[in-house]
Write an enzyme that holds these catalytic residues in place. Structure first.
Site, PDB file in Angstrom:
ATOM      1  N   HIS A 362       0.761  -1.272  -0.038  1.00 27.06           N
ATOM      2  CA  HIS A 362       0.070   0.028   0.085  1.00 27.06           C
ATOM      3  C   HIS A 362       0.949   1.227   0.093  1.00 27.06           C
ATOM      4  O   HIS A 362       0.315   2.537  -0.088  1.00 27.06           O
ATOM      5  CB  HIS A 362      -0.973  -0.081   1.316  1.00 27.06           C
ATOM      6  N   LYS A 568       0.505  14.540   1.413  1.00 28.58           N
ATOM      7  CA  LYS A 568      -0.892  14.702   0.823  1.00 28.58           C
ATOM      8  C   LYS A 568      -0.978  16.261   0.431  1.00 28.58           C
ATOM      9  O   LYS A 568      -1.953  16.781  -0.024  1.00 28.58           O
ATOM     10  CB  LYS A 568      -1.939  14.107   1.592  1.00 28.58           C
TER      11      LYS A 568
HETATM   12  C1  LIG Z   1     -12.071   7.117   1.517  1.00 28.35           C
HETATM   13  C2  LIG Z   1     -11.515   7.260   3.096  1.00 28.35           C
HETATM   14  C3  LIG Z   1     -10.150   7.486   3.436  1.00 28.35           C
HETATM   15  C4  LIG Z   1      -9.123   7.688   2.164  1.00 28.35           C
HETATM   16  O1  LIG Z   1      -8.955   8.914   1.800  1.00 28.35           O
HETATM   17  P1  LIG Z   1      -7.757   9.156   0.615  1.00 28.35           P
HETATM   18  O2  LIG Z   1      -8.307  10.494   0.248  1.00 28.35           O
HETATM   19  O3  LIG Z   1      -7.769   8.372  -0.450  1.00 28.35           O
HETATM   20  O4  LIG Z   1      -6.668   9.291   1.670  1.00 28.35           O
HETATM   21  C5  LIG Z   1      -9.828   8.067   4.584  1.00 28.35           C
HETATM   22  N1  LIG Z   1     -10.533   7.989   5.627  1.00 28.35           N
HETATM   23  C6  LIG Z   1     -11.985   7.940   5.441  1.00 28.35           C
HETATM   24  C7  LIG Z   1     -13.057   7.873   6.500  1.00 28.35           C
HETATM   25  C8  LIG Z   1     -12.455   7.562   4.104  1.00 28.35           C
HETATM   26  O5  LIG Z   1     -13.842   7.159   4.063  1.00 28.35           O
END
Ligand SMILES: *Cc1c(COP(=O)(O)O)cnc(C)c1O
Length: 857
Positions: A362, A568
């Site tokens: 990952h 990010k």
């Molecule tokens: C989808 C999701 C993530 C992942 O988000 P990314 O933008 O891909 O990092 C993290 N936390 C929650 C609660 C989510 O639903």
């Protein structure tokens, strides 16, 4: 043949009767007096009766057919609320609404009583849960294993912008969606003295004496597959706990005065480590990992042996997928069990283990790659350590014969090196398949991070791009948009997302554009209402206040919701907001759009820089939202305690999806997909799955791509040619924004000033002796600013915007989790669906009905 479903009115009446029944028999309340909490539980009990029938029938069908089964092992899950999703997947919305209306309850209030099982950090855990939804929906024979953390990921509070972690007590009330399975309890062994002996083939195996034993007790959660008929499958999510086994408490140590040590094993599953993409090498974490692996393997083998009397077909019937390296002890432990307990020769045991196991990587961030001190590993898991030593010995020798005279290569792939046990190396060596989660990510694995392994066994490496479930993330969370889509292309998309492509036909249709915009606006209004009523913030001393800037539903909702991480680049977004703010102050009559920037996300408890970034965003918001000179052109909101339920609220309201990671760092992303299927346009770098989304949606409808490519970033890194100061000095607008970090523009006290000065320092000065701005924030800020200007231009033409949005939704067919799971089935698991046997289902249902006092059926 399955019996026809009885009519809605009758069903509603019976469901109401059952709810009353449970209120009396399990809560001692009559329905008019019960509070919403009690009502939620009683209602869940009533609804779950139907689910239990199919759950039983799913297991019985799979046993009868003796099919190959997938065991998914993950240290994290983020299922979100079970009740609302169950209602959605059973298509029971209208009957449930009828029942609640009959009983004078509001749907929103009842659903809202359930706490999120927050058993994960972010994307990795949520992916696991999307997997389970799809496995169940596609009737695939599967079971999942995890840990039942008493306290999930902490509850985030912001005290004047400072993140404070409160315990997440999701198990405070009895949980109607879990089933304690005392019969399935197992023993897990740590530490102790090994004694070498041999199995019948003469392989060395280890006996263990003076070990520490811990009881692991499983709790099962039903994961309900979607079906329009009553033959839905149910997948079991089995979570291990060490809490409820009295013998785990070590009385001798307690009596010797050592309470902490005495309770260590009863508290093993107390908390989830709150780190996302970061490993810290803590002892309890290793104990947790082995607990999960040992207990799950015992369970898998027990189940296998109920249907078989030898291990001959084990490698055919069993598939194990490990979610990241956290469960990679599976490899050592399975080899150990097979050679020691079941007298399988070493070589065959290794081959069987490899045939069964697949590993999903990952991340390529080095701080996230798991390594354990050899001495800690050897102390806690002496038998498994011996296995790792032998596996590594064989592996290194095999490598030497293929690449003679390359001892450096051998060192790089060795599992044991520099006093460490490298879990990724163990996972790759011991699996038949290693997959990345997006095309770019898999290429980076093959060509750089795991290149040496790729040279040795290229056939192991495959890509399976992540996906999301359109059931929770569109049908469930955005019912209006779901209806809009179904009205145009039918409802086939719910289980076959390739059909979503047909929506493109409506993209240029003005009526569709207008209807889309009006749905988006309604979703924004709902979110505004929610923020007004629910988004409690806290003052510096922790008192709660309702901070609700006045938000305009006509403004652009620009949303960045995900874990807070430097890679990010929430900081880039924040700097851009500072630039916008400064621009408005300089030229208030500039013809501009209104923008509402919304953030949500947790920072790991020990991640200071991430916490500083949250604080910065909060302080920018504090200043901007109150400044009359801004004329409401810009609002900034931080939504506390991001989790799945918050995501379900935020995502349908988004116009812009911020996916702005430094290229080459985000493995895939799934937030990007959830937002896109809800009609948000992506402002994104060429990273992770963004790249494939752009390809699928088409450049023409993907207008907001920006920033350096992964190759360009790599080049700057290897040539050491990036100097953030050059940009700072060359671009006065950027300089002014960056300077605001240290001139107290947003800081009201010294604490805040220090926090923001640290951020400044990391951007411009040295970074722990390394280069500043490790994540190329300033490098990409210029193009980010420019692409945001394009956003403003397009937003001024709503119908055109809607056309883009509809094309984006229509282009997302490949990013359904169902497509990912189909790929796993074909490329990795060799797994086929096993729909419920209708005879078995009828049998179970008949037996139930005959005993059922309420007689729903
Ligand atoms: C989808 C999701 C993530 C992942 O988000 P990314 O933008 O891909 O990092 C993290 N936390 C929650 C609660 C989510 O639903």
């Amino acid at each position: 043949m399955t019996q026809p479903a009885p009519d809605l009115d009758y069903q509603a009446e019976m469901l109401a009767a059952k709810t009353k029944h449970y209120l009396i028999t399990t809560m001692g309340r009559i329905s008019t007096e019960a509070n919403n909490d009690e009502f939620y539980r009683a209602f869940s009990y009533a609804l779950r009766e139907e689910i239990m029938i199919n759950w039983l029938a799913t297991a019985r069908t799979q046993n009868l057919r003796n099919v190959r089964k997938l065991y998914y092992i993950s240290l994290e899950y983020l299922p979100g609320r079970i009740l609302s999703n169950g209602i959605c997947n059973l298509s029971a919305q209208s009957i449930v609404e009828r029942v609640l209306q009959k009983m004078n309850r509001s749907y929103k209030d009842i659903i809202g009583r359930e706490s999120d099982p927050a058993l994960g950090n972010g994307g990795l855990g949520r992916l696991a849960s999307c997997f389970l939804d799809s496995l169940a929906t596609q009737n695939l024979p599967a079971q999942a294993y995890g840990l039942r953390y008493q306290y999930g990921i902490f509850e985030q509070q912001l005290w004047e912008g400072v993140q404070v972690e409160a315990p997440d007590c999701w198990l405070l009330n009895e949980n109607p969606w879990e089933f304690r399975r005392d019969l399935r309890k197992v023993v897990v062994k740590y530490c102790g003295d090994t004694e070498s002996t041999t199995n019948i083939h003469g392989d060395e195996v280890q006996k263990l004496a003076n070990y520490e034993e811990v009881f692991a007790l499983p709790y099962d959660i039903p994961i309900i597959g979607y079906s329009k008929t009553r033959d839905f499958s149910v997948v079991t999510l089995r979570l291990w706990s060490t809490k409820e086994s009295p013998r785990n408490f070590q009385l001798q140590r307690y009596n010797a005065g050592s309470v902490g040590q005495a309770a260590e094993n009863t508290t093993l599953t107390d908390v989830l480590y709150p780190n996302d993409n970061h490993e810290t090498g803590k002892r309890i974490r290793l104990k947790q990992e082995f607990l999960l692996v040992s207990a799950s393997l015992q369970d898998i083998i027990r189940h296998y042996l109920t249907n078989h009397d030898s291990f001959r077909s084990f490698a055919d019937k069993v598939r194990i997928q490990i979610n990241d390296t956290h469960p990679s002890l599976v490899i050592a432990e399975l080899v150990r069990i097979l050679t020691f307990k079941h007298d399988i020769p070493w070589k065959m045991a290794v081959e069987m283990t490899q045939a069964c196991t697949g590993y999903t990587n990952h991340t390529i961030l080095s701080e996230a790659l798991e390594e354990w001190d050899q001495s800690l590993f050897q102390y806690l898991l002496p038998r498994q350590y011996k296995i790792v030593e032998r596996l590594n010995y064989d592996f290194c020798n095999a490598l030497r014969s293929k690449f003679p005279n390359d001892e450096h290569k051998v060192q790089r792939v060795s599992i044991l090196e520099n006093g460490k046990v490298r879990m990724a190396n163990l996972a790759i060596m011991g699996s038949h398949s290693v997959n990345g989660v997006a095309a770019l990510h898999t290429e980076i694995l093959k060509n750089s991070v795991f290149k040496d392994f790729y040279d040795f066994f290229p056939e192991k490496f495959v890509n399976v791009t992540n996906g999301v479930t359109q059931r929770r993330w569109l049908l469930g969370c955005n019912p209006e948009l779901a209806k809009f889509i179904t009205k145009r292309i039918g409802d086939g998309w719910i289980t076959d997302f390739t059909q979503i492509a047909k929506l493109a036909e409506f993209a240029s249709d003005v009526d569709s554009q207008e209807e889309f915009l009006s749905i988006k606006k309604k979703n924004k209004q709902k979110l505004i209402e929610y923020i007004k009523q629910e988004n409690q913030l806290h003052t510096a001393d922790g008192a709660t206040v309702l901070m609700s800037p006045i938000i305009d539903a006509h403004s652009l909702f620009d949303i960045q919701i995900k874990r807070i991480h430097e890679y990010k680049r929430q900081l880039m977004n924040a700097l851009h907001l500072i630039m916008l703010y400064q621009e408005i102050l300089e030229n208030p009559h500039h013809n501009r759009i209104k923008r509402t920037a919304i953030f949500a996300g947790k920072a790991a408890a020990g991640y200071e820089t991430a916490k500083d970034i949250i604080r910065l965003i909060f302080c920018i918001a504090r200043r901007v939202n109150k400044d009359p000179a801004v004329h409401n052109l810009l609002k900034i909101v931080y939504v506390e305690n991001y989790n799945v339920s918050k995501a379900e609220f935020l995502i349908p309201a988004a116009d812009i999806s911020e996916q702005i990671s430094t290229a080459g760092t985000e493995a895939s992303g799934t937030g990007n997909m959830k937002l896109a299927i809800n009609g948000a346009l992506t402002v994104g770098t060429e990273d992770g799955a963004n790249i494939e989304m752009r390809q699928e949606i088409g450049d023409q409808w993907w207008p907001f791509s920006f920033g350096c490519s992964a190759e360009e970033i790599q080049k700057m890194k290897s040539e050491n040619s990036y100097h953030s100061r050059d940009i700072y000095e060359a671009n006065p607008q950027i300089r002014k924004a960056v300077d605001a970090l240290r001139d107290r523009s947003f800081a009201q006290n010294d604490d805040e000033h220090h926090a923001f000065s640290d951020l400044y320092h990391k951007l411009i000065e040295m970074h722990y002796g390394g280069a500043p701005d490790r994540y190329f924030t300033l490098k990409d800020l210029e193009s980010y600013y420019n692409v945001q200007k394009k956003v403003e231009t397009l937003f001024m033409e709503p119908l055109k915007w809607a056309e883009y949005a509809l094309h984006n939704i229509a282009g997302m067919s490949k990013f359904s989790i169902d497509y990912s799971i189909k790929n796993y089935c074909e490329k990795i698991w060799g797994l086929a669906p096993c729909p419920l046997d209708s005879e078995i289902l009828d049998q179970v249902r008949d037996e139930f009905s005959q005993q059922d006092r309420c007689r729903i059926y």
